[in-house]
Design a protein around this motif. Structure first.
Motif, PDB file in Angstrom:
ATOM      1  N   SER A 672       0.832  -1.212   0.000  1.00  0.00           N
ATOM      2  CA  SER A 672       0.000   0.000   0.000  1.00  0.00           C
ATOM      3  C   SER A 672       0.863   1.258   0.000  1.00  0.00           C
ATOM      4  O   SER A 672       0.511   2.265  -0.612  1.00  0.00           O
ATOM      5  CB  SER A 672      -0.928   0.005   1.223  1.00  0.00           C
ATOM      6  N   VAL A 673       1.997   1.191   0.695  1.00  0.00           N
ATOM      7  CA  VAL A 673       2.931   2.331   0.687  1.00  0.00           C
ATOM      8  C   VAL A 673       3.433   2.574  -0.731  1.00  0.00           C
ATOM      9  O   VAL A 673       3.503   3.714  -1.197  1.00  0.00           O
ATOM     10  CB  VAL A 673       4.121   2.075   1.642  1.00  0.00           C
ATOM     11  N   SER A 674       3.761   1.491  -1.446  1.00  0.00           N
ATOM     12  CA  SER A 674       4.233   1.622  -2.830  1.00  0.00           C
ATOM     13  C   SER A 674       3.180   2.262  -3.719  1.00  0.00           C
ATOM     14  O   SER A 674       3.507   2.977  -4.661  1.00  0.00           O
ATOM     15  CB  SER A 674       4.606   0.242  -3.395  1.00  0.00           C
ATOM     16  N   LEU A 675       1.899   1.988  -3.406  1.00  0.00           N
ATOM     17  CA  LEU A 675       0.786   2.567  -4.181  1.00  0.00           C
ATOM     18  C   LEU A 675       0.373   3.946  -3.667  1.00  0.00           C
ATOM     19  O   LEU A 675      -0.588   4.530  -4.161  1.00  0.00           O
ATOM     20  CB  LEU A 675      -0.426   1.622  -4.131  1.00  0.00           C
ATOM     21  N   GLN A 676       1.090   4.432  -2.635  1.00  0.00           N
ATOM     22  CA  GLN A 676       0.804   5.737  -2.005  1.00  0.00           C
ATOM     23  C   GLN A 676      -0.588   5.773  -1.365  1.00  0.00           C
ATOM     24  O   GLN A 676      -1.198   6.817  -1.239  1.00  0.00           O
ATOM     25  CB  GLN A 676       0.956   6.875  -3.020  1.00  0.00           C
ATOM     26  N   LYS A 677      -1.073   4.593  -0.936  1.00  0.00           N
ATOM     27  CA  LYS A 677      -2.341   4.501  -0.203  1.00  0.00           C
ATOM     28  C   LYS A 677      -1.996   4.447   1.289  1.00  0.00           C
ATOM     29  O   LYS A 677      -2.038   3.389   1.919  1.00  0.00           O
ATOM     30  CB  LYS A 677      -3.111   3.243  -0.620  1.00  0.00           C
ATOM     31  N   TYR A 678      -1.656   5.606   1.840  1.00  0.00           N
ATOM     32  CA  TYR A 678      -1.067   5.607   3.177  1.00  0.00           C
ATOM     33  C   TYR A 678      -2.095   5.327   4.279  1.00  0.00           C
ATOM     34  O   TYR A 678      -1.738   4.795   5.321  1.00  0.00           O
ATOM     35  CB  TYR A 678      -0.350   6.930   3.423  1.00  0.00           C
ATOM     36  N   GLY A 679      -3.362   5.670   4.056  1.00  0.00           N
ATOM     37  CA  GLY A 679      -4.395   5.340   5.043  1.00  0.00           C
ATOM     38  C   GLY A 679      -4.575   3.839   5.161  1.00  0.00           C
ATOM     39  O   GLY A 679      -4.659   3.277   6.258  1.00  0.00           O
ATOM     40  N   ARG A 680      -4.630   3.183   4.002  1.00  0.00           N
ATOM     41  CA  ARG A 680      -4.750   1.724   3.974  1.00  0.00           C
ATOM     42  C   ARG A 680      -3.499   1.084   4.584  1.00  0.00           C
ATOM     43  O   ARG A 680      -3.580   0.104   5.320  1.00  0.00           O
ATOM     44  CB  ARG A 680      -4.928   1.261   2.525  1.00  0.00           C
ATOM     45  N   ALA A 681      -2.347   1.652   4.255  1.00  0.00           N
ATOM     46  CA  ALA A 681      -1.083   1.117   4.781  1.00  0.00           C
ATOM     47  C   ALA A 681      -1.067   1.170   6.309  1.00  0.00           C
ATOM     48  O   ALA A 681      -0.634   0.222   6.972  1.00  0.00           O
ATOM     49  CB  ALA A 681       0.096   1.912   4.216  1.00  0.00           C
ATOM     50  N   LEU A 682      -1.572   2.275   6.886  1.00  0.00           N
ATOM     51  CA  LEU A 682      -1.599   2.409   8.346  1.00  0.00           C
ATOM     52  C   LEU A 682      -2.570   1.395   8.961  1.00  0.00           C
ATOM     53  O   LEU A 682      -2.301   0.819  10.016  1.00  0.00           O
ATOM     54  CB  LEU A 682      -1.995   3.838   8.743  1.00  0.00           C
ATOM     55  N   ARG A 683      -3.702   1.155   8.271  1.00  0.00           N
ATOM     56  CA  ARG A 683      -4.668   0.162   8.775  1.00  0.00           C
ATOM     57  C   ARG A 683      -4.026  -1.227   8.815  1.00  0.00           C
ATOM     58  O   ARG A 683      -4.183  -1.980   9.777  1.00  0.00           O
ATOM     59  CB  ARG A 683      -5.900   0.150   7.876  1.00  0.00           C
ATOM     60  N   TYR A 684      -3.307  -1.576   7.757  1.00  0.00           N
ATOM     61  CA  TYR A 684      -2.684  -2.905   7.701  1.00  0.00           C
ATOM     62  C   TYR A 684      -1.555  -3.041   8.722  1.00  0.00           C
ATOM     63  O   TYR A 684      -1.398  -4.092   9.333  1.00  0.00           O
ATOM     64  CB  TYR A 684      -2.162  -3.187   6.293  1.00  0.00           C
ATOM     65  N   ILE A 685      -0.762  -1.974   8.891  1.00  0.00           N
ATOM     66  CA  ILE A 685       0.339  -2.089   9.866  1.00  0.00           C
ATOM     67  C   ILE A 685      -0.239  -2.122  11.281  1.00  0.00           C
ATOM     68  O   ILE A 685       0.332  -2.735  12.188  1.00  0.00           O
ATOM     69  CB  ILE A 685       1.383  -0.962   9.697  1.00  0.00           C
ATOM     70  N   LYS A 686      -1.399  -1.513  11.467  1.00  0.00           N
ATOM     71  CA  LYS A 686      -2.075  -1.590  12.772  1.00  0.00           C
ATOM     72  C   LYS A 686      -2.472  -3.040  13.046  1.00  0.00           C
ATOM     73  O   LYS A 686      -2.257  -3.557  14.155  1.00  0.00           O
ATOM     74  CB  LYS A 686      -3.312  -0.692  12.770  1.00  0.00           C
ATOM     75  N   LEU A 687      -3.030  -3.716  12.017  1.00  0.00           N
ATOM     76  CA  LEU A 687      -3.403  -5.123  12.179  1.00  0.00           C
ATOM     77  C   LEU A 687      -2.156  -5.987  12.411  1.00  0.00           C
ATOM     78  O   LEU A 687      -2.186  -6.938  13.191  1.00  0.00           O
ATOM     79  CB  LEU A 687      -4.163  -5.606  10.938  1.00  0.00           C
ATOM     80  N   THR A 688      -1.060  -5.635  11.729  1.00  0.00           N
ATOM     81  CA  THR A 688       0.206  -6.362  11.938  1.00  0.00           C
ATOM     82  C   THR A 688       0.616  -6.302  13.404  1.00  0.00           C
ATOM     83  O   THR A 688       0.952  -7.325  14.019  1.00  0.00           O
ATOM     84  CB  THR A 688       1.323  -5.734  11.074  1.00  0.00           C
ATOM     85  N   LEU A 689       0.586  -5.101  13.956  1.00  0.00           N
ATOM     86  CA  LEU A 689       1.041  -4.920  15.341  1.00  0.00           C
ATOM     87  C   LEU A 689       0.025  -5.489  16.341  1.00  0.00           C
ATOM     88  O   LEU A 689       0.410  -5.940  17.427  1.00  0.00           O
ATOM     89  CB  LEU A 689       1.302  -3.438  15.603  1.00  0.00           C
ATOM     90  N   GLN A 690      -1.263  -5.485  15.982  1.00  0.00           N
ATOM     91  CA  GLN A 690      -2.257  -6.133  16.847  1.00  0.00           C
ATOM     92  C   GLN A 690      -2.016  -7.639  16.895  1.00  0.00           C
ATOM     93  O   GLN A 690      -2.140  -8.263  17.951  1.00  0.00           O
ATOM     94  CB  GLN A 690      -3.668  -5.808  16.354  1.00  0.00           C
ATOM     95  N   CYS A 691      -1.670  -8.206  15.733  1.00  0.00           N
ATOM     96  CA  CYS A 691      -1.313  -9.633  15.696  1.00  0.00           C
ATOM     97  C   CYS A 691      -0.110  -9.892  16.598  1.00  0.00           C
ATOM     98  O   CYS A 691      -0.079 -10.870  17.354  1.00  0.00           O
ATOM     99  CB  CYS A 691      -0.977 -10.066  14.266  1.00  0.00           C
ATOM    100  N   HIS A 692       0.860  -8.999  16.523  1.00  0.00           N
ATOM    101  CA  HIS A 692       2.069  -9.182  17.342  1.00  0.00           C
ATOM    102  C   HIS A 692       1.742  -9.060  18.833  1.00  0.00           C
ATOM    103  O   HIS A 692       2.305  -9.781  19.655  1.00  0.00           O
ATOM    104  CB  HIS A 692       3.133  -8.160  16.959  1.00  0.00           C
ATOM    105  N   ASP A 693       0.821  -8.169  19.156  1.00  0.00           N
ATOM    106  CA  ASP A 693       0.403  -8.008  20.555  1.00  0.00           C
ATOM    107  C   ASP A 693      -0.193  -9.308  21.078  1.00  0.00           C
ATOM    108  O   ASP A 693       0.141  -9.783  22.180  1.00  0.00           O
ATOM    109  CB  ASP A 693      -0.616  -6.862  20.639  1.00  0.00           C
ATOM    110  N   ALA A 694      -1.082  -9.905  20.263  1.00  0.00           N
ATOM    111  CA  ALA A 694      -1.689 -11.185  20.665  1.00  0.00           C
ATOM    112  C   ALA A 694      -0.612 -12.263  20.788  1.00  0.00           C
ATOM    113  O   ALA A 694      -0.643 -13.093  21.695  1.00  0.00           O
ATOM    114  CB  ALA A 694      -2.746 -11.595  19.646  1.00  0.00           C
ATOM    115  N   TYR A 695       0.330 -12.240  19.877  1.00  0.00           N
ATOM    116  CA  TYR A 695       1.442 -13.210  19.912  1.00  0.00           C
ATOM    117  C   TYR A 695       2.221 -13.068  21.225  1.00  0.00           C
ATOM    118  O   TYR A 695       2.569 -14.058  21.861  1.00  0.00           O
ATOM    119  CB  TYR A 695       2.351 -12.966  18.704  1.00  0.00           C
ATOM    120  N   CYS A 696       2.481 -11.812  21.609  1.00  0.00           N
ATOM    121  CA  CYS A 696       3.231 -11.569  22.855  1.00  0.00           C
ATOM    122  C   CYS A 696       2.483 -12.111  24.068  1.00  0.00           C
ATOM    123  O   CYS A 696       3.092 -12.611  25.017  1.00  0.00           O
ATOM    124  CB  CYS A 696       3.471 -10.073  23.043  1.00  0.00           C
TER     125      CYS A 696
END
Length: 1211
Positions: A672-696
C-alpha cells in the motif's frame, strides 16, 4: 528327521546364487528401515517379463536354513515349539508365516505412512501382496473381489474390503448401514455370512505345524491337542481376526476429550508386514507388503517353502500365486513338500522361472503383464478424485467388474462422515503434503500438488471433529504463498488453471466409450448398475494387450493459482489463516465464556480526544510503558484471555497462524505504501502490530526472528506516519481508507481479541490530524525499533537492519527539526508590533537545534557523511533564521548590523564549514557539496551586504567595516562556483557579478570619501577598474540581466567623470572622456536586448487585441522587464551621454584653436551631430520607451561608425 545341514547342502546344489538375493546378516531392529539391498532383473522363459525388487524395510529374522523333514513325518502332530516365540521366526510367531494372517482393511495406509516419500510421486500402487495377486488372477478365478481404492497424487492405495465382515460390524455399531442397504438393493438381494469350512481350518493348522517343524531341529512330536485346545486355537484365530478388523488412526496427540474416537485413539495404523518391497513389474512401480517366510543359508540364498497335498494337482491359480510371491520377494527358487493326509512324502525344488510351465499350471507371464497394465489403467482412468473411496467389486462367479464411488454414495446419506476410510485418507493426504513441504530443496513447481493434497484433505474432514488437522492444513496452505517474493511475470511454473482443486484435466468427468479405451460407458448398462463409475463387462478383456489405456495421465504437478498482485496473494493467505484460527478457537472449551462476533456489526475502532491523546508528552509516556513491557518481557509470564494451555496443539498452532497473519498484513501494508495509499497502509500495519500483541500475550519465549520482525513492522509504521505527515492534503481520503475494514479482517481481529486487548501498539497506529504528532509518532516508532535491536542483542546479528533504523531516525529528526525551524520562521514573519524575539520563537529554535543535533549523531554513528552534511547545512540555515530574527528587532531608520546577527551568521558559517569537512571532497556527493558551497557563499554574501548597507558605525571605524565587507565578499566569491556547468551556474554567475559590482561600488565610494594616502587611492582605483570589468563580464554572460549591466556601465562612466574632475590637462580630460564614451558605445548590446523584449511585448499585445482577449502579462525572466528601472536608467544614460558629448565638444573646440588637425575636426563634427540629435529627441516628450530606445541605438550606431571610420581615438 533329516539333518538340516545335509538338507542345506543338497539344496545348495540347485541354488541360484547369481540372482542377487540377500545373504544372512544381523537382524534389524523391529520397525527400522533398511537401506535397499535386494535387486534383480528376471527374464522368464520366452515371454520375457521384467521384474525387479528392492527391500525397503524388513523386520524378519536372519534367514535360516530349513530342516528337511523325514518321510512319513506326521504333520497332524504338533511340534514341541508350536505357537511359541522363536528367534528364527521373530516375535510374531506363526501368525506371520504362511500368509495365514488376514489382510487388514487399512494395511496400505500403514505402509504409506512409513514411506511417505514414495506416495503420490514415484509409486503407482501401494498394497498387500495378497491384493495384488487377487487382482492379477481375476480372469482366471471365479471367486469374488472386493477392494477399496484411494488415489493420492499418482499413487493408488488398494485395500481388502471384506463386505461380509463390514456388515457384521454394521449390525453391531451402525456403521456402513448405507453400504449394506446399497449392496442388498443393487448387488446381492440375499446375503449371508459364509462360514469357513472345517477343511479350511485343517489346512491352516497343518501348514502352521509344517513350518514349525521346518525350523525345529529335534523333530520331537507332542500329543495331539484335545478338542478343547483346538477350539481355543480357533477362538484365538477369530480374536486375532477380530482385532484386525476395520480401524482408523488418531494421528495427532490430542486430549482424550478431543479424540475422534475413544477406541480408535489407541489403535492407530501400523505397518504389520514382515517386509515392504518396492517391486517394479514391467513399467508398474508398486510398494508391496509381504509376510511370506523365506528360508536360506549356505548355498541357498533364498527359497520359499510350500506344502502341497499330493492327491491334488497344482492348478493355474496356485501357480500364479507361487510365481508372484517369488517375484515380489525376489526369491529365485521354490521348495515344495508333498504330503498325503498330513504324512510327508517327498520334496521337490522348482526354479521361479519354471513355475509358469508346470504341468496343470501352465500360464503366460505376458498375459499376467497385460492384466496388470489393464487393471492399473482402468483404475487410474476412473479413480479420478483425490480423497474419494472407490470400491472395486466382482461378485462370485461373475465376469463383470464394477467400480463404485463410495464417497459420493455416502454423501447422499444423512451423515456423510460415516465412511471409516475418510480419516486415514485425510491423514495420508496431510502426511504426503507435510513431507513435500519439509523438503528444503523442493522445487516450487510442486506447490500446486501440495495445495491440491491439502484442499482435498480439508474437504474430507468434519470441522467439528478434526479441528487440529484442519488448522494445520490451512496453515500449510498459507505457507505455500511466498509473501516476501513478488511473483515474476511469465513464470511458467504455475500455469493458470481454474481447475486447480483436482489433479486431473478438466475433461476428467467425460470418459470416451471406445474399443480402444475399454467399455467404460455406463449408458448401456442395466438400470441396476447406474451407480457404478465404470464397468469391465468381461474379465476376459483384461487379457487383451492395451485393451484399457488410460487417457488421463496423472499430472506430476497440479495447477497453482496465479496471483496477479501482492494484495491478492496476501488475501489468499489471510483466508487460510482465518480458517485455521476458526478451527483452533472452536476447539477451546472456554469459547462459550466469550462474546461471539456478529459479522454484521463492525468492530468499533477506539478514538480518544486528541487533546488528551496526542502530543509528544503523552507519546513519551506511552512509549516508555511499551519499552518497559518489552524490556521485562523475558521475566513476566503472560497469559491468554482464552485460557489456552501452553504447549497444547491449539497454543502452538495459534502462535504460528497469528505470526503468519502478521506477516501477510505487513506485506499488504508495504504494498500500500508503494501505491501511495497511506491510510490503507496504516490500517494494515495496525493489524500487523495487533497480531504481534496477541502473539506476545501467548508466547512465553520470544524468538529473535519475531523480535526482528517487530522491529521491521515498527520501522514501516514510522515510514507510513512520515508519509501521512508529508501528504497532509489528502488527509480525508486517508482517513476513509484507514476506517474501512473487511469482514475477514474483523473475524481475524475477533480471534486476536480472544487472547489480548491488542492495545499495546495503539500509540503507534492511530491516525492523527496533527502534523507535529504524526512526526513525533514516526520518530518514536524508529526509536522503539532501535531499542528492540539493542536490548535483544540483535544489533550485531543484523547490522544492516540497525543501520537502516538509525538512518531513518536521522531522517525523521531532520524532518522534525525542519518543522520547528519553519514554525519559527513563520512566527518571525507574522511579528508586526513587537520587534523583540519572543520566547516561543526561542523555544522553537531550541527544539529544532536539539533534533538536528540528534540526527547528526545518528548519521555519524553509521558513517553517513552525506546526510550528516545535509543536517549541518540545515543547522546553518537555522542560525541564519536566528540572525534574521535579530535584524528585524531594530528600527529601520536607525538600523545597524548588530553583534547578535554577526554571532549567528558566524555560527552558520561554522556549520557549513563542518558540512564541507564532513564530505571531504566533491566526489563524495557532488550535489550536496555544491549545495553546501552555495549556502556558505550566500551566508558570506548576506553578512557582507548587511554590513555594507547597515554599517555599524557606532561600534566600528569605516575602514574596519570596509575591510570586513571586502573579506566577506571575497570569501563568498571563493565558494561561488561559476565554472561548473549545472542548473545553479547562472545563479553563481549572477552572484559573482553582483559581488564584483558591490566591491567596485565600495572602492568607488572609498575614493570619493577618502583623502590622504595616494598609494591607497591608486590601489583603490585599480580595484575599482578590476571589479567593474569583472562585473560587466559576468553580466554579459547571463544575457538576461540588461538593467544590472546598464547600471554597472553607468557607474563606470560616473567613475570616469569622477576621475576627470581631478585632471588638469585637456589631453588627459579628452582621454578620460573618450574612455567613458567607449563604455557607453559598448552598451549597444544592452539596448538591443531591451528593444527585442519591448518589440516582443508590443507584438503580443497586438495579437491579444486582435483576438479580443484580455490577458495580464506576467513578468518573467524572458519577457518581463522592469520598465520603471529602464526609464530611470535611460534618463541617466541620456543625461550622461549629453554631458560627455558636450564636454568633448568644448575640449575639442579649444584644442582646435590651439593646434588644428583633421582628426580632431572629424571627431568634433561627428560629436556635434550626435549631440544635436540627442537634444532633439530629449525635447520630444511624446516618444515611447521603445522609440527612445531606438533613438539611443541609432546614436550609438553613429558613434560606432565614426570611431571605426576615422580609426582613431583621442591621443
Amino acid at each position: 528327521m533329516g539333518d538340516s545341514r545335509q538338507a542345506g547342502s543338497e539344496l545348495g546344489l540347485a541354488g541360484r546364487s547369481d540372482l542377487g538375493a540377500p545373504t544372512p546378516g544381523p537382524e534389524p531392529l523391529k520397525g527400522e528401515r533398511e537401506e535397499p539391498k535386494q535387486r534383480s532383473m528376471l527374464f522368464l522363459g520366452g515371454n520375457e517379463v521384467k521384474s525387479s525388487a528392492v527391500v525397503k524395510y524388513s523386520s524378519a529374522p536372519p534367514q535360516a536354513a530349513f530342516a528337511r523333514l523325514q518321510e512319513k513325518t506326521d504333520l497332524k502332530l504338533p511340534p514341541a515349539n508350536w505357537l511359541r516365540e522363536s528367534a528364527k521366526l521373530g516375535p510374531a510367531g506363526a501368525t506371520i508365516l504362511g500368509n495365514s494372517k488376514k489382510s487388514k482393511p487399512f494395511s496400505s495406509f500403514g505402509m504409506a505412512y512409513n514411506f511417505i516419500d514414495s506416495v503420490g510421486n514415484d509409486v503407482d500402487v501401494v498394497s498387500d501382496s495378497e491384493n495384488i495377486k487377487k487382482l492379477l488372477k481375476i480372469p482366471y478365478s471365479k471367486s469374488h473381489v472386493s477392494m477399496a481404492v484411494h488415489r493420492i497424487g499418482r499413487t493408488l492405495l488398494l485395500d481388502d474390503l471384506d463386505i461380509q465382515e463390514l456388515f457384521m460390524r454394521s449390525s453391531q455399531t451402525g456403521d456402513w448401514t448405507w453400504l449394506k442397504e446399497f449392496y442388498q438393493r443393487l448387488i446381492d438381494q440375499k446375503w449371508q455370512r459364509k462360514k469357513k469350512s472345517k477343511e479350511h481350518w485343517y489346512q491352516k493348522a497343518i501348514l502352521s505345524k509344517f513350518l514349525y517343524y521346518s525350523i525345529n531341529g529335534d523333530g520331537a512330536a507332542q500329543p495331539v491337542p484335545t478338542p478343547e485346545d483346538q477350539h481355543q486355537e480357533e477362538t484365538t484365530e477369530d480374536q486375532t481376526e477380530e482385532a484386525g478388523r476395520v480401524s482408523w488412526p488418531a494421528p495427532f496427540e490430542m486430549p482424550s476429550s478431543l479424540s475422534e474416537d475413544a477406541s480408535a485413539s489407541n489403535q492407530g495404523l501400523k505397518n504389520d508386514f514382515v517386509r515392504n518391497i518396492l517391486w517394479t513389474f514391467e513399467d508398474i512401480h508398486m510398494l508391496v507388503g509381504s509376510n511370506m517366510p523365506i528360508f536360506g543359508g549356505g548355498r541357498y540364498p533364498a527359497v520359499s517353502l510350500r506344502l502341497r497335498d499330493n492327491n491334488k494337482p497344482i492348478n493355474v491359480l496356485t501357480g500364479i500365486d507361487y510365481w508372484l510371491d517369488n517375484l515380489i520377494c525376489n526369491v529365485p527358487e521354490l521348495v515344495m513338500c508333498f504330503h498325503v493326509n498330513g504324512i510327508v512324502q517327498k520334496y521337490e525344488m522348482i526354479k521361479t522361472e519354471d513355475i509358469p510351465n508346470l504341468e496343470n499350471s501352465n500360464f503366460s507371464t505376458k498375459v499376467i503383464k497385460d492384466i496388470a497394465q489393464n487393471i492399473l489403467s482402468f483404475l487410474k482412468a476412473n479413480c479420478t478424485k483425490e480423497g474419494h473411496t472407490y470400491w472395486l467389486f466382482k461378485a462370485s462367479g461373475s465376469d463383470i467388474v464394477k467400480l463404485y464411488d463410495l464417497t459420493t454414495l455416502c454423501e447422499e446419506t444423512e451423515d456423510k462422515y460415516q465412511n471409516p476410510f475418510t480419516m486415514p485418507v485425510a491423514v495420508l493426504l496431510y502426511k504426503v503434503a507435510c513431507n513435500m513441504m519439509l523438503k528444503k530443496n523442493q522445487n516450487r513447481k510442486h506447490y500446486g500438488t501440495i495445495r491440491t493434497l491439502l484442499l482435498n484433505c480439508v474437504k474430507l474432514l468434519d470441522k467439528g471433529r478434526h479441528p487440529q488437522i484442519i488448522a494445520s492444513a490451512n496453515y500449510m496452505l498459507s505457507e505455500l504463498f511466498q509473501l516476501d517474493e513478488p511473483k515474476k511475470e511469465g513464470d511458467g511454473e504455475f500455469p493458470l488453471n481454474g481447475n486447480s482443486d483436482e489433479s486431473y484435466s478438466e475433461e476428467e468427468e467425460e470418459m470416451p466409450d471406445s474399443d480402444e479405451n475399454g467399455s467404460y460407458s455406463t449408458s448401456s448398462d442395466p438400470p441396476d448398475d447406474n451407480k457404478a463409475v465404470a464397468v469391465i463387462k468381461s474379465v476376459g478383456e483384461l487379457s487383451v494387450p492395451e485393451k484399457y489405456k488410460s487417457t488421463h495421465q496423472i499430472r506430476p504437478s497440479c495447477a497453482f493459482p496465479v496471483c496477479h498482485d501482492t494484495e491478492e496473494r496476501c488475501r489468499l493467505v489471510l483466508n487460510y489463516v482465518l480458517e485455521g484460527l476458526k478451527s483452533v478457537d472452536s476447539s477451546i472449551k472456554k469459547e462459550s465464556d466469550l462474546p461471539a462476533a456478529d459479522p454484521n456489526i463492525p468492530i468499533p475502532l477506539k478514538y480518544e480526544d486528541e487533546s488528551t491523546s496526542v502530543g509528544p508528552e503523552c507519546l513519551e509516556k506511552q512509549m516508555a510503558l511499551f519499552l518497559d513491557k518489552m524490556g521485562s518481557f523475558q521475566e513476566v509470564k503472560h497469559s491468554s484471555l482464552s485460557g489456552m494451555i501452553p504447549g497444547s496443539w491449539q497454543y502452538k498452532m495459534k502462535l504460528q497462524l497469528i505470526l503468519k497473519s502478521s506477516k501477510a498484513y505487513y506485506v499488504l501494508s508495504d504494498a500500500s505504501v508503494s501505491l501511495q495509499k497511506y491510510g490503507r497502509a496504516l490500517r494494515y500495519i495496525k493489524l500487523t502490530l495487533q497480531c504481534h500483541d496477541a502473539y506476545c500475550c501467548l508466547c512465553t519465549n520470544m524468538l529473535s526472528e519475531v523480535l526482528l520482525f517487530l522491529c521491521q513492522s515498527l520501522t514501516l509504521c514510522g515510514d507510513i506516519q512520515l508519509m501521512l505527515a508529508q501528504n497532509a492534503n489528502n488527509r480525508a481520503a486517508y482517513l476513509e481508507e484507514y476506517n474501512y475494514q473487511t469482514k475477514e479482517d474483523q473475524e481475524i481481529l475477533h480471534s486476536l481479541h480472544r487472547e489480548s486487548s491488542c492495545q499495546v501498539f495503539s500509540w503507534a497506529t492511530d491516525l492523527s490530524t496533527d502534523l507535529e504528532c504524526q512526526l513525533s509518532i514516526s520518530c518514536k516508532c524508529y526509536e522503539a525499533a532501535s531499542e528492540i535491536l539493542l536490548f535483544s542483542n540483535l544489533k550485531g546479528q543484523n547490522p544492516e537492519q540497525y543501520k537502516q533504523v538509525l538512518k531513518r531516525m536521522g531522517n525523521i529528526r531532520n524532518e522534525i527539526g525542519v518543522f520547528y525551524m519553519n514554525q519559527a520562521a513563520a512566527l518571525q514573519s507574522e511579528r508586526v508590533e513587537s520587534r523583540t524575539v519572543s520566547p516561543a520563537e526561542q523555544q522553537l529554535w531550541k527544539k529544532s537545534f536539539s533534533f538536528f543535533e540528534k540526527g547528526i549523531q545518528n548519521f555519524d554513528s553509521i558513517d553517513d557523511a552525506t546526510n550528516a552534511a545535509l543536517l549541518l547545512c540545515n543547522m546553518g540555515r537555522l542560525m541564519r533564521i536566528c540572525a534574521h530574527a535579530h535584524c528585524a528587532a531594530a528600527e529601520d531608520f536607525k538600523r545597524e548590523f548588530s553583534p547578535e546577527e554577526a554571532l549567528y551568521y558566524n555560527k552558520a558559517i561554522d556549520y557549513y564549514l563542518k558540512a564541507l569537512r564532513s564530505l571531504g571532497k566533491r566526489e563524495v556527493h557532488p550535489a550536496v557539496w555544491d549545495s553546501v558551497n552555495w549556502e556558505l557563499s550566500t551566508t558570506y554574501f548576506t553578512m557582507a551586504t548587511l554590513l555594507q548597507d547597515y554599517a555599524p558605525l557606532s561600534r566600528k571605524a569605516q575602514e574596519q567595516i570596509e575591510k570586513e565587507v571586502s573579506e566577506s565578499m571575497m570569501k563568498s566569491l571563493k565558494y561561488c562556483d561559476v565554472d561548473t556547468v549545472s542548473a545553479r551556474q547562472p545563479l553563481c554567475q549572477y552572484r559573482a557579478a553582483t559581488i564584483h559590482h558591490r566591491l567596485a561600488s565600495l572602492y568607488h565610494s572609498c575614493l570619493r570619501n577618502q583623502v590622504g594616502d595616494e598609494h591607497q587611492r591608486k590601489q583603490h582605483r585599480v580595484l575599482v577598474d578590476l571589479h567593474y570589468s569583472k562585473a560587466v563580464k559576468f553580466f554579459q554572460l547571463l544575457k538576461d540581466a540588461p538593467c544590472e549591466l546598464l547600471r554597472v556601465q553607468l557607474e563606470r562612466v560616473a567613475f570616469a567623470e569622477f576621475q576627470m574632475t581631478g585632471q588638469n590637462s585637456s589631453a588627459g580630460k579628452l582621454k578620460t572622456l573618450s574612455g567613458a564614451l567607449d563604455i557607453m558605445i559598448k552598451t549597444q548590446s544592452v539596448f538591443q536586448l531591451i528593444r527585442k523584449e519591448l518589440v516582443a511585448e508590443c507584438e503580443q499585445r497586438l495579437e491579444d487585441n486582435k483576438s479580443n482577449m484580455k490577458r495580464v502579462l506576467t513578468e518573467d525572466s524572458s519577457t518581463g522587464l522592469n520598465k520603471e528601472e529602464i526609464l530611470k536608467l535611460l534618463g541617466i544614460f541620456e543625461s550622461r551621454l549629453s554631458f560627455i558629448l558636450l564636454q568633448s565638444i568644448k575640449l575639442l573646440t579649444s584644442t582646435k584653436k590651439k593646434a588644428g588637425g583633421n582628426s580632431e575636426e572629424e571627431i568634433l563634427k561627428a560629436n556635434k551631430k550626435v549631440y544635436s540629435l540627442l537634444l532633439r529627441s530629449a525635447a520630444n516628450k511624446n516618444l515611447t520607451l521603445l522609440e527612445r530606445t531606438e533613438v539611443v541605438l541609432n546614436l550609438l550606431e553613429q558613434l560606432t561608425q565614426d570611431n571605426e571610420g576615422n580609426n582613431l581615438g583621442i591621443q
